[in-house]
Enzyme design. Structure first.
Site, short mmCIF file in Angstrom:
data_model
loop_
_atom_site.label_atom_id
_atom_site.label_comp_id
_atom_site.label_asym_id
_atom_site.label_seq_id
_atom_site.Cartn_x
_atom_site.Cartn_y
_atom_site.Cartn_z
N LYS A 52 0.83 -1.21 0.00
CA LYS A 52 0.00 0.00 0.00
C LYS A 52 0.87 1.27 0.00
CE LYS A 52 -3.69 -2.54 2.27
NZ LYS A 52 -4.32 -2.94 3.54
N GLN A 96 -4.31 -1.37 9.81
CA GLN A 96 -4.28 -2.74 9.28
C GLN A 96 -4.81 -3.72 10.33
OE1 GLN A 96 -3.56 -3.44 6.10
NE2 GLN A 96 -3.81 -5.63 6.33
N ASP A 119 -11.41 2.68 4.67
CA ASP A 119 -11.71 1.24 4.68
C ASP A 119 -13.23 1.00 4.66
OD1 ASP A 119 -9.70 -0.71 4.63
OD2 ASP A 119 -8.98 -0.11 6.62
N1 GUN Z 1 -6.92 -6.74 6.85
C1 GUN Z 1 -7.36 -7.53 5.84
N2 GUN Z 1 -8.02 -6.82 4.91
C2 GUN Z 1 -8.02 -5.55 5.35
C3 GUN Z 1 -8.56 -4.34 4.82
O1 GUN Z 1 -9.20 -4.28 3.76
N3 GUN Z 1 -8.32 -3.23 5.56
C4 GUN Z 1 -7.63 -3.27 6.72
N4 GUN Z 1 -7.48 -2.13 7.39
N5 GUN Z 1 -7.14 -4.36 7.25
C5 GUN Z 1 -7.33 -5.50 6.55
#
Ligand code: GUN
Length: 284
Positions: A52, A96, A119
């Site tokens: 990311k 995350q 998110d």
């Molecule tokens: N962990 C697994 N998928 C995601 C996601 O789409 N966003 C976040 N913040 N954590 C994750």
């Protein structure tokens, strides 16, 4: 069998965002900014977070990465989010998941400012999604799957769709998005009684349970559309929740792992960050 190429579509979305970012930089003198918080050293999470951060730099976004040790207390994480909420350079805040057990995920999500919830995990955004509001922030994985299906002109009205997985991040919002498009949705999980009876009658199966090669050829019908959200690292390599070699013999469309849903999830995160940036800057 047609492979649903998420890697290619994600690339095209990112290219468009990159061009838009360049224009914004010239006209406004600023660009979208994404803050990313990772607590602990879960190896899979590290890989996702690094991709990311790399993506931000490719697009010309600013990124603000915060790698915190496993034993960071909840208060510290909430304090950091509070600072990022106030920081005008930050348009999106991504924490995350999963978080270490001593940190309450709900409190963390509650702390993120609504207009920085890239998110789409906050109750307000999930509620708007359920109501069919297209302007809200949508969770990246289900939003990315919808984009992918749209790109291949896959009709959803009247389709029987089985979603296997009931998480707040994927399964539940996925079901709502499909319902909004006129599909008939059954949401299952790994404990569902006679899952095979359900998946084998489905026009589309979306797998999101995190068990390598769980969906096998005998569990799907001829001509089905198969979407694989799983990313399972095993001793034998990386596999989705679908036994690709077997299932692809019967499927009309199928997402590969890697190169299917994963890249779309990341692309949607950037799209959401751009959306948040535009909203706060009153663009369009
Ligand atoms: N962990 C697994 N998928 C995601 C996601 O789409 N966003 C976040 N913040 N954590 C994750």
């Amino acid at each position: 069998m047609i492979k649903l190429d998420g890697k290619d579509l994600a690339q095209r979305i990112k290219l468009q965002l990159k061009e838009e970012t360049l224009e914004l930089k010239e006209s406004l003198g600023k660009v979208p900014g994404l803050a990313i918080i990772l607590v602990g050293d879960n190896p899979a999470s590290k890989i996702y977070v690094n991709s990311k951060i790399k993506g931000c730099s490719e697009l010309g976004f600013e990124s603000f990465a915060h790698f915190l040790p496993e034993d960071t207390n909840e208060e510290k994480v909430l304090e950091l989010i509070g600072e990022l909420n106030e920081d005008e350079r930050v348009n999106g805040i991504l924490v995350q998941l999963p978080l270490p057990k001593h940190i309450d995920e709900k409190k963390v999500i509650d702390k993120i400012a609504l207009n920085k919830d890239v998110d789409g995990f906050k109750p307000e955004n999930l509620g708007l999604l359920m109501l069919g509001d297209k302007d809200s922030m949508q969770p990246c994985t289900p939003a990315g799957i919808m984009e992918l299906l749209r790109a291949y002109s896959i009709e959803l009205v009247g389709k029987d769709v089985v979603v296997v997985g009931r998480s707040n991040i994927v399964g539940k919002p996925m079901g709502s998005l499909l319902i909004n498009e006129g599909a008939t949705v059954t949401t299952c999980n790994s404990k569902t009684k006679d899952l095979k009876a359900k998946t084998s009658q489905a026009d589309m199966v979306i797998m999101a349970i995190g068990q390598a090669k769980f969906l096998t050829e005998d569990m799907v019908k001829e001509g089905a559309i198969i979407v694989d959200v799983g990313i399972n690292r095993t001793e034998d390599g990386l596999f989705g929740d679908v036994d690709y070699d077997g299932v692809s013999k019967k499927a009309a469309y199928i997402t590969p792992v890697p190169g299917g849903v994963g890249p779309m999830t990341v692309a949607m995160l950037f799209a959401n960050t751009m959306k948040a940036f535009k909203k706060v800057n009153n663009i369009r």
